[in-house]
Design a protein around this motif. Structure first.
Motif, PDB file in Angstrom:
ATOM      1  N   MET A  57      34.578  47.037  55.235  1.00  0.00           N
ATOM      2  CA  MET A  57      35.708  45.787  56.344  1.00  0.00           C
ATOM      3  C   MET A  57      36.404  46.363  55.181  1.00  0.00           C
ATOM      4  O   MET A  57      36.545  47.041  53.897  1.00  0.00           O
ATOM      5  CB  MET A  57      35.264  44.253  55.245  1.00  0.00           C
ATOM      6  N   PRO A  58      37.662  45.826  56.037  1.00  0.00           N
ATOM      7  CA  PRO A  58      39.361  46.159  55.394  1.00  0.00           C
ATOM      8  C   PRO A  58      39.357  45.387  54.160  1.00  0.00           C
ATOM      9  O   PRO A  58      38.691  44.311  54.266  1.00  0.00           O
ATOM     10  CB  PRO A  58      40.120  46.140  56.408  1.00  0.00           C
ATOM     11  N   LYS A  59      40.513  45.469  53.714  1.00  0.00           N
ATOM     12  CA  LYS A  59      40.964  44.161  52.431  1.00  0.00           C
ATOM     13  C   LYS A  59      41.627  43.311  53.666  1.00  0.00           C
ATOM     14  O   LYS A  59      42.714  43.200  54.857  1.00  0.00           O
ATOM     15  CB  LYS A  59      41.974  45.122  52.195  1.00  0.00           C
ATOM     16  N   GLY A  60      41.028  42.047  53.300  1.00  0.00           N
ATOM     17  CA  GLY A  60      41.437  40.995  53.719  1.00  0.00           C
ATOM     18  C   GLY A  60      40.886  39.925  53.000  1.00  0.00           C
ATOM     19  O   GLY A  60      39.681  40.063  52.274  1.00  0.00           O
ATOM     20  N   ILE A  61      41.160  38.951  53.611  1.00  0.00           N
ATOM     21  CA  ILE A  61      40.792  37.107  52.581  1.00  0.00           C
ATOM     22  C   ILE A  61      39.666  36.907  53.808  1.00  0.00           C
ATOM     23  O   ILE A  61      39.547  37.455  54.802  1.00  0.00           O
ATOM     24  CB  ILE A  61      41.179  36.078  53.243  1.00  0.00           C
ATOM     25  N   PRO A  62      38.325  37.374  52.669  1.00  0.00           N
ATOM     26  CA  PRO A  62      37.142  36.830  53.559  1.00  0.00           C
ATOM     27  C   PRO A  62      36.586  36.332  54.862  1.00  0.00           C
ATOM     28  O   PRO A  62      36.013  35.839  53.735  1.00  0.00           O
ATOM     29  CB  PRO A  62      35.630  37.194  52.500  1.00  0.00           C
ATOM     30  N   CYS A  63      37.469  36.049  55.685  1.00  0.00           N
ATOM     31  CA  CYS A  63      37.230  34.834  56.267  1.00  0.00           C
ATOM     32  C   CYS A  63      38.461  34.711  57.690  1.00  0.00           C
ATOM     33  O   CYS A  63      39.413  35.969  57.676  1.00  0.00           O
ATOM     34  CB  CYS A  63      37.455  34.037  55.395  1.00  0.00           C
ATOM     35  N   ARG A  64      37.598  34.444  58.454  1.00  0.00           N
ATOM     36  CA  ARG A  64      38.069  34.034  59.858  1.00  0.00           C
ATOM     37  C   ARG A  64      39.303  33.141  59.920  1.00  0.00           C
ATOM     38  O   ARG A  64      40.106  31.727  59.253  1.00  0.00           O
ATOM     39  CB  ARG A  64      37.725  33.767  61.364  1.00  0.00           C
ATOM     40  N   LEU A  65      40.626  33.517  60.448  1.00  0.00           N
ATOM     41  CA  LEU A  65      42.180  32.611  60.287  1.00  0.00           C
ATOM     42  C   LEU A  65      41.655  31.583  60.514  1.00  0.00           C
ATOM     43  O   LEU A  65      42.117  30.052  59.815  1.00  0.00           O
ATOM     44  CB  LEU A  65      43.030  33.214  60.742  1.00  0.00           C
ATOM     45  N   THR A  66      41.156  31.204  61.524  1.00  0.00           N
ATOM     46  CA  THR A  66      41.393  30.034  62.798  1.00  0.00           C
ATOM     47  C   THR A  66      40.247  29.014  61.881  1.00  0.00           C
ATOM     48  O   THR A  66      40.437  27.936  62.551  1.00  0.00           O
ATOM     49  CB  THR A  66      41.298  30.452  64.354  1.00  0.00           C
ATOM     50  N   THR A  67      39.093  29.689  61.328  1.00  0.00           N
ATOM     51  CA  THR A  67      38.295  28.956  60.772  1.00  0.00           C
ATOM     52  C   THR A  67      38.536  28.480  59.711  1.00  0.00           C
ATOM     53  O   THR A  67      38.485  27.226  59.453  1.00  0.00           O
ATOM     54  CB  THR A  67      36.861  29.871  60.813  1.00  0.00           C
ATOM     55  N   TYR A  68      39.734  29.086  58.588  1.00  0.00           N
ATOM     56  CA  TYR A  68      40.597  28.218  57.975  1.00  0.00           C
ATOM     57  C   TYR A  68      41.005  27.192  57.592  1.00  0.00           C
ATOM     58  O   TYR A  68      41.268  26.205  56.997  1.00  0.00           O
ATOM     59  CB  TYR A  68      40.992  29.576  57.029  1.00  0.00           C
ATOM     60  N   ILE A  69      41.922  27.271  58.997  1.00  0.00           N
ATOM     61  CA  ILE A  69      42.611  26.179  59.741  1.00  0.00           C
ATOM     62  C   ILE A  69      42.073  25.374  59.938  1.00  0.00           C
ATOM     63  O   ILE A  69      42.473  24.130  59.736  1.00  0.00           O
ATOM     64  CB  ILE A  69      44.043  27.041  61.039  1.00  0.00           C
ATOM     65  N   PRO A  72      49.487  19.655  57.440  1.00  0.00           N
ATOM     66  CA  PRO A  72      49.456  20.974  56.883  1.00  0.00           C
ATOM     67  C   PRO A  72      50.871  21.589  57.146  1.00  0.00           C
ATOM     68  O   PRO A  72      51.364  22.386  56.787  1.00  0.00           O
ATOM     69  CB  PRO A  72      48.203  21.845  57.234  1.00  0.00           C
ATOM     70  N   GLU A  73      50.592  20.989  58.880  1.00  0.00           N
ATOM     71  CA  GLU A  73      51.746  22.088  59.742  1.00  0.00           C
ATOM     72  C   GLU A  73      53.175  21.861  59.750  1.00  0.00           C
ATOM     73  O   GLU A  73      54.084  22.438  60.050  1.00  0.00           O
ATOM     74  CB  GLU A  73      51.148  22.290  61.334  1.00  0.00           C
ATOM     75  N   LYS A  74      53.494  20.469  59.070  1.00  0.00           N
ATOM     76  CA  LYS A  74      54.651  20.111  59.015  1.00  0.00           C
ATOM     77  C   LYS A  74      54.903  20.226  57.349  1.00  0.00           C
ATOM     78  O   LYS A  74      56.242  19.746  56.953  1.00  0.00           O
ATOM     79  CB  LYS A  74      54.495  18.700  58.965  1.00  0.00           C
ATOM     80  N   SER A  75      54.288  20.607  56.643  1.00  0.00           N
ATOM     81  CA  SER A  75      54.660  20.323  54.646  1.00  0.00           C
ATOM     82  C   SER A  75      55.139  22.436  55.098  1.00  0.00           C
ATOM     83  O   SER A  75      54.730  22.929  55.375  1.00  0.00           O
ATOM     84  CB  SER A  75      53.252  20.851  54.039  1.00  0.00           C
ATOM     85  N   ALA A  76      56.778  21.254  54.325  1.00  0.00           N
ATOM     86  CA  ALA A  76      57.608  22.770  54.443  1.00  0.00           C
ATOM     87  C   ALA A  76      57.295  23.856  53.141  1.00  0.00           C
ATOM     88  O   ALA A  76      56.532  23.068  52.169  1.00  0.00           O
ATOM     89  CB  ALA A  76      59.500  21.892  54.306  1.00  0.00           C
ATOM     90  N   HIS A  77      57.356  25.026  53.325  1.00  0.00           N
ATOM     91  CA  HIS A  77      58.046  26.051  51.961  1.00  0.00           C
ATOM     92  C   HIS A  77      56.354  25.964  52.265  1.00  0.00           C
ATOM     93  O   HIS A  77      55.921  25.679  50.834  1.00  0.00           O
ATOM     94  CB  HIS A  77      58.877  24.810  50.784  1.00  0.00           C
ATOM     95  N   THR A  78      55.630  26.343  52.665  1.00  0.00           N
ATOM     96  CA  THR A  78      53.887  26.580  52.364  1.00  0.00           C
ATOM     97  C   THR A  78      53.533  27.527  53.228  1.00  0.00           C
ATOM     98  O   THR A  78      53.687  27.677  54.250  1.00  0.00           O
ATOM     99  CB  THR A  78      52.928  25.200  52.167  1.00  0.00           C
ATOM    100  N   SER A  79      52.561  28.437  52.351  1.00  0.00           N
ATOM    101  CA  SER A  79      51.632  29.235  53.605  1.00  0.00           C
ATOM    102  C   SER A  79      51.470  28.808  54.819  1.00  0.00           C
ATOM    103  O   SER A  79      51.186  29.303  55.718  1.00  0.00           O
ATOM    104  CB  SER A  79      50.512  29.682  52.495  1.00  0.00           C
ATOM    105  N   ILE A  80      50.456  27.843  54.934  1.00  0.00           N
ATOM    106  CA  ILE A  80      49.221  27.125  55.629  1.00  0.00           C
ATOM    107  C   ILE A  80      50.558  26.907  57.093  1.00  0.00           C
ATOM    108  O   ILE A  80      49.896  27.144  58.548  1.00  0.00           O
ATOM    109  CB  ILE A  80      48.949  25.951  55.335  1.00  0.00           C
TER     110      ILE A  80
END
Length: 306
Positions: A210-222, A168-176
């Motif tokens: 909860m503030p607006k945002g994706i309901p998950c921790r970033l590091t957990t999603y990664i 995922p970290e080497k995939s160009a033009h992606t949000s991840i």
């Protein structure tokens, strides 16, 4: 947006055109991007339409934003400059402001503002006329946390599945890729203020106030995306590593079913996606009797909690 198999000409620089546009438009529209992947002949977006943000903007703010993508009218231009307008002219400006306010939370206008400039630049480059894309975009509504995170992982792993990138970290033009790069620079990657500005932030687990945002921790999603990518590369969806990520357990989704969802989300679901009760409630709110997709959602996401 890739290499032409006949002429061998490389058009991959056009992917960057779209990515640049995706950074700019969320600062204008009240539409936030949760994830994206730009491929050689299509692109995917997962977005959140922020209705409250649009309602809270003043007429002046709405018109100023709209002028960043379109010229507006003579009267709206005068209004922004602070010129004196008559009562009738102000009423016309008010009508335009209401129209622009609606457009700033309209997915169709958002897509139009991506595709129209792309077509103009590409046509100039190719010395031709016409639309860039063959057809109109398709969309699906994601009703809950499971549907959202499954679709985001599906989008973020597009290049890995297509064998355009190994990880995922080497995939160009992606949000991840952007999220991983930013997290490596940050001391506190789960802090909303230290995440990628142009993307919707991860707000942590659902909680009171909860503030607006994706309901998950970033590091957990990664971690989840990395794990899912490893299984995809093996090419054997029935054989799953034993080190299942925490988020998989939290979502209560069977790992084998998760792999199927994240490799064929679009073909697995038609229309709205979520736990079956979410779908039924949504359909009722729209005054309809029948809910499509319930059996597939029940199969892949399991029985919802009451």
């Amino acid at each position: 947006m890739g290499k032409d198999s006949v002429t061998k000409k490389d058009y991959s620089h056009r992917q960057e055109w779209i990515e640049n546009r995706l950074e700019e438009l969320p600062t204008i529209f009240n539409i936030k991007i949760a994830s994206y992947a730009i491929m050689s002949n299509h692109f995917h977006l997962v977005v959140f339409v922020d209705l409250d943000a649009s309602k809270n903007l003043s007429d002046l703010q709405v018109i100023e934003r709209w002028h960043k993508v379109y010229k507006g009218t003579v009267l709206t231009q005068k209004y922004v400059k602070g010129e004196l307008l008559s009562e009738i002219e102000m009423n016309l400006v008010q009508e335009r402001a209401d129209e622009y306010r609606s457009r700033l939370m309209d997915l169709g206008w958002f897509m139009k503002c991506i595709n129209e400039p792309l077509a103009r630049i590409a046509n100039q480059e190719d010395n031709c006329t016409g639309k860039f894309w063959e057809g109109r975009f398709k969309s699906q509504a994601l009703l809950d946390e499971k549907a959202l995170l499954a679709c985001m992982a599906y989008v973020d792993l597009n290049p890995v599945r297509a064998k355009m990138a190994k990880t995922p970290e080497k995939s160009a033009h992606t949000s991840i890729k952007k999220r991983i790069e930013q997290s490596l620079k940050s001391d506190k990657p789960n802090n909303q203020k230290e995440q990628v500005d142009s993307l919707m932030n991860f707000a942590g687990w659902a909680r009171k106030d909860m503030p607006k945002g994706i309901p998950c921790r970033l590091t957990t999603y990664i971690e989840l995306v990395e794990w899912t990518g490893r299984q995809s590369r093996k090419g054997k969806l029935g054989k799953i590593d034993s080190d299942i990520p925490e988020l998989m357990t939290r979502l209560n989704i069977d790992p084998v079913k998760w792999m199927h969802i994240t490799s064929s989300f679009e073909s697995s679901f038609k229309g709205i996606v979520g736990e079956s009760l979410s779908i039924i409630d949504t359909v009722k709110n729209f005054g309809r009797e029948r809910a499509l997709n319930v059996s597939n959602c029940l199969y892949y996401f399991g029985k919802p909690n009451k």
